[in-house]
Design a protein around this motif. Structure first.
Motif, PDB file in Angstrom:
ATOM      1  N   GLY A  99     -37.235  13.838   2.393  1.00  0.00           N
ATOM      2  CA  GLY A  99     -38.270  13.558   1.398  1.00  0.00           C
ATOM      3  C   GLY A  99     -39.379  14.589   1.419  1.00  0.00           C
ATOM      4  N   VAL A 100     -39.735  15.064   2.627  1.00  0.00           N
ATOM      5  CA  VAL A 100     -40.797  16.074   2.743  1.00  0.00           C
ATOM      6  C   VAL A 100     -40.316  17.419   2.206  1.00  0.00           C
ATOM      7  CG1 VAL A 100     -42.350  17.267   4.326  1.00  0.00           C
ATOM      8  CG2 VAL A 100     -41.748  14.883   4.745  1.00  0.00           C
ATOM      9  N   ALA A 141     -40.499  21.680  -1.598  1.00  0.00           N
ATOM     10  CA  ALA A 141     -39.634  22.773  -2.055  1.00  0.00           C
ATOM     11  C   ALA A 141     -38.627  22.248  -3.065  1.00  0.00           C
ATOM     12  CB  ALA A 141     -38.923  23.419  -0.861  1.00  0.00           C
ATOM     13  N   PRO A 142     -39.079  21.805  -4.243  1.00  0.00           N
ATOM     14  CA  PRO A 142     -38.147  21.303  -5.260  1.00  0.00           C
ATOM     15  C   PRO A 142     -37.361  22.447  -5.888  1.00  0.00           C
ATOM     16  CG  PRO A 142     -40.372  21.352  -6.129  1.00  0.00           C
ATOM     17  CD  PRO A 142     -40.487  21.732  -4.677  1.00  0.00           C
ATOM     18  N   GLY A 201     -32.691  14.587 -11.180  1.00  0.00           N
ATOM     19  CA  GLY A 201     -34.003  15.137 -10.867  1.00  0.00           C
ATOM     20  C   GLY A 201     -34.570  14.495  -9.615  1.00  0.00           C
ATOM     21  N   ARG A 202     -35.374  15.258  -8.885  1.00  0.00           N
ATOM     22  CA  ARG A 202     -35.966  14.767  -7.644  1.00  0.00           C
ATOM     23  C   ARG A 202     -37.305  14.117  -7.934  1.00  0.00           C
ATOM     24  NH1 ARG A 202     -35.413  12.603  -2.710  1.00  0.00           N
ATOM     25  NH2 ARG A 202     -37.394  12.788  -1.595  1.00  0.00           N
ATOM     26  N   TYR A 236     -37.011  28.172   2.646  1.00  0.00           N
ATOM     27  CA  TYR A 236     -38.328  27.533   2.682  1.00  0.00           C
ATOM     28  C   TYR A 236     -38.220  26.079   3.145  1.00  0.00           C
ATOM     29  CZ  TYR A 236     -43.059  26.212   1.353  1.00  0.00           C
ATOM     30  OH  TYR A 236     -44.353  25.758   1.383  1.00  0.00           O
ATOM     31  N   ARG A 237     -37.161  25.395   2.767  1.00  0.00           N
ATOM     32  CA  ARG A 237     -36.989  24.012   3.227  1.00  0.00           C
ATOM     33  C   ARG A 237     -36.840  23.947   4.746  1.00  0.00           C
ATOM     34  NH1 ARG A 237     -33.047  20.965  -1.260  1.00  0.00           N
ATOM     35  NH2 ARG A 237     -34.641  20.864  -2.904  1.00  0.00           N
ATOM     36  N   VAL A 238     -36.160  24.903   5.316  1.00  0.00           N
ATOM     37  CA  VAL A 238     -36.045  24.962   6.781  1.00  0.00           C
ATOM     38  C   VAL A 238     -37.419  25.166   7.405  1.00  0.00           C
ATOM     39  CG1 VAL A 238     -35.137  26.327   8.695  1.00  0.00           C
ATOM     40  CG2 VAL A 238     -33.643  25.703   6.796  1.00  0.00           C
ATOM     41  N   GLN A 239     -38.241  26.018   6.812  1.00  0.00           N
ATOM     42  CA  GLN A 239     -39.595  26.228   7.327  1.00  0.00           C
ATOM     43  C   GLN A 239     -40.427  24.948   7.251  1.00  0.00           C
ATOM     44  OE1 GLN A 239     -41.330  29.517   5.213  1.00  0.00           O
ATOM     45  NE2 GLN A 239     -39.873  31.018   6.000  1.00  0.00           N
TER      46      GLN A 239
END
Length: 650
Positions: A142-143, A148-149, A234-235, A173-176
């Motif tokens: 969720g974070v 980072a959508p 969509g998120r 970026y999601r990993v970061q």
């Protein structure tokens, strides 16, 4: 033979003990006699001795306590078998739960390796398996998807001028984001553990935690539907995000990718059937069959030799690099964006781990230090975050495997299995369909959905706990995981206040010939409260006292205050002298009463008794005494047992 059980009898004969006589008989010591002064306490804490240093080192590094005593002959083979079994489970769960965290699958393998190594040195539980977990993975997901959508990484295709997602930049970026959130959550856990805040887990009650994990399982199911049906909804984030995401998935059902749905259906039927067969054969098997691993291997082989990705455009895991990840400092600018999520991850992860750890510790007869567990879990997360891991805690399924296969300690056999996979076997799973991983996630949520039976159990056991369960479930389902946790904790604390505000009041009487009090007796009224009296329920206590006893309490209080005022004026100078000498904290109830001007000429220690029975006998013997005012009929007090709870007789 007479089946009736004859009850024994006992008889106690002693004098009626009031507080003054009790002090003479027991030779009670004051607080200063039994507790060292603040100066002595500070000196002792700063004093360094060899035994104290040894205790400190062993408490910080529990591995130094049990590892020198480790017996290879007794524990080696069981630990090796359990370690291999748990390591085999780590592989499919690490790959699958990385999807929940919205990071590439290889980072799920990293998360199954580094935190477990750290917990080996600092943890106190011998049976829990640290690694990926469904609830924490979906919280991290969720974070990462909020910060980072896909819309932030759209690029234009020069061939047909269409917008495409730059998957490489997005995943990086999601990993970061996941690593920064994990490090911050780990630091929060370490700080709370160092300041001895391990008791905070007690405020996360079992009904609340079970309801929260049940609702989180529903979030995990909705998050995997896009992989099951091969659609791209969509998120949504924030409140009602679950409803919006489910609506988008339903609207996209006409566009379902049929080859992906077929792979999902076949995998689900195979895995559910295999797990049921495994459960049926488990009593006859020394170790359970790794059905998830078999499913992954079979799915990978079929996908590789039938070219599912090329021929049917079925989404696969993709590139899994060989080798370990290098440590890197997380992006600290992300901390301020995820501090609330990090705190929620820290609390949920700790609550799950400590409850599971204490369950196994109670079963096998050893102790788990809640504060050290908080530090160990925090270090596992903080150090793991530097290696691009996401948040971890103990897993029920892996911990049960470790315990049922005979594991005795936190051996590293499971970490070796994961390490070999990362170094040599990772690229073999590149053609694994993501739909197979999504099916593994859904099937493993079966145990959490069984927790809906808690509703029936709590209805019979405790209505308040049932309300806590329902409120937690509804708030987590509707308000998302972080807001739902905050609302659940606030409501749970409100129920604690409610229980102290609404205690049970009763009027007791003596059972003839015993020291038991259950019904009223003429001339003596014994009023009992099930909760300790404090400022929040003091007024309710007085109202209940007036209702139950029929006495005008206000007049008695006014009279007592007048007597206290006279006593204070007469002994003001003497009391000041005594208060100057009483510089240290007093814990004795009687000393507190003396300093609080409770005793007077009319109410002395002769009216304070050691038990309810002594007070009742005194009231019966002095029923006709005329030394007390009319409205203060036989006022006495009782120190009830070791808890020193004050009761009043009228």
């Amino acid at each position: 033979m007479d089946s009736t059980r004859r009850l024994g009898k006992y008889r106690v004969e002693r004098e009626v003990l009031d507080e003054q006589r009790l002090e003479e008989v027991t030779q009670r010591k004051t607080h200063s006699d039994t507790h060292p002064s603040l100066t002595e306490t500070l000196k002792d804490s700063l004093r360094c001795t060899a035994p104290k240093l040894k205790r400190s080192v062993l408490s910080c590094l529990p591995v130094l306590y049990w590892l020198p005593k480790y017996s290879i002959w007794d524990y080696g083979m069981p630990d090796l078998i359990s370690g291999i079994s748990v390591g085999i489970m780590h592989l499919p769960q690490g790959l699958a739960y990385a999807l929940l965290a919205s990071v590439p699958p290889v980072f799920g393998l990293y998360t199954s390796l580094y935190p477990a190594l750290i917990y080996f040195f600092f943890g106190t539980s011998r049976h829990i398996s640290i690694g990926t977990f469904t609830v924490l993975s979906i919280m991290v997901g969720g974070v990462t998807e909020r910060l980072a959508p896909d819309t932030d990484f759209l690029i234009t295709n020069g061939t047909n001028n269409t917008a495409e997602v730059d998957i490489t930049a997005r995943d990086l970026y999601r990993v970061q984001v996941a690593a920064a959130t994990t490090v911050l959550g780990g630091l929060i856990q370490v700080v709370l553990g160092l300041v001895k805040f391990g008791f905070v887990g007690t405020y996360l009650s079992e009904p609340m935690v079970r309801a929260y994990t049940t609702a989180a399982a529903a979030h995990a199911v909705v998050a995997q539907l896009k992989h099951i049906f091969g659609v791209s909804p969509g998120r949504s984030s924030g409140a009602f995000s679950l409803v919006y995401t489910l609506r988008d998935v339903c609207l996209l059902l006409p566009h379902t990718h049929l080859p992906t749905l077929c792979v999902s259906a076949v995998s689900m039927v195979f895995l559910i059937s295999a797990k049921e067969l495994n459960s049926f054969l488990s009593p006859r098997l020394p170790v359970p069959i790794p059905m998830e691993l078999i499913t992954i291997v079979a799915g990978t082989l079929i996908s590789t030799y039938t070219y599912l990705n090329r021929n049917f455009t079925i989404s696969v895991v993709g590139e899994i690099p060989n080798g370990l990840s290098y440590p890197s400092v997380p992006d600290t600018s992300i901390f301020k964006k995820v501090i609330g999520d990090a705190f929620a991850l820290a609390m949920v992860g700790y609550a799950i781990s400590i409850s599971l750890g204490k369950t196994f510790a109670l079963k096998h007869g050893y102790n788990v230090d809640s504060n050290q567990e908080l530090v160990a879990l925090g270090l596992s997360n903080a150090v793991g975050g530097f290696f691009q891991c996401f948040s971890v805690c103990s897993s029920m399924s892996r911990s049960l495997i470790q315990e049922t296969t005979g594991g005795k300690t936190q051996v590293m056999a499971s970490a070796l299995i994961v390490l070999v996979t990362i170094l040599k076997l990772g690229p073999l799973f590149q053609e694994l369909p993501t739909a197979v991983l999504a099916v593994i996630v859904l099937v493993n949520l079966k145990g959490m959905f069984k927790q809906y039976s808690d509703i029936v159990t709590l209805w019979k056991r405790s209505k308040i706990d049932l309300v806590v369960w329902l409120v937690t479930w509804v708030s987590t389902m509707l308000l998302n995981l972080d807001l739902g946790l905050a609302a659940s904790i606030i409501f749970a604390l409100m129920t604690v206040i409610f229980r102290t505000q609404m205690p049970t009041y009763s009027v007791l009487g003596n059972v003839p010939g015993t020291e038991l009090y259950a019904r009223e007796i003429p001339g003596v009224t014994i009023f009992r409260s099930s909760a300790t009296v404090y400022f929040a329920n003091a007024d309710l206590y007085l109202e209940a006292l007036k209702e139950k006893s029929g006495l005008d309490i206000s007049k008695m209080i006014i009279y007592k205050k007048r007597q206290e005022a006279k006593q204070r004026r007469r002994e003001k100078r003497a009391e000041r002298r005594e208060k100057r000498q009483a510089k240290k904290e007093v814990s004795c109830v009687v000393e507190q009463l003396e300093l609080g001007d409770f005793f007077s000429e009319s109410v002395t220690k002769r009216h304070l008794f050691a038990s309810v029975h002594d007070a009742a006998l005194y009231c019966l013997d002095h029923r006709g005494a005329a030394s007390l005012p009319r409205h203060e009929t036989s006022v006495v007090s009782v120190l009830d047992g070791p808890m020193l709870k004050l009761k009043r007789f009228f």
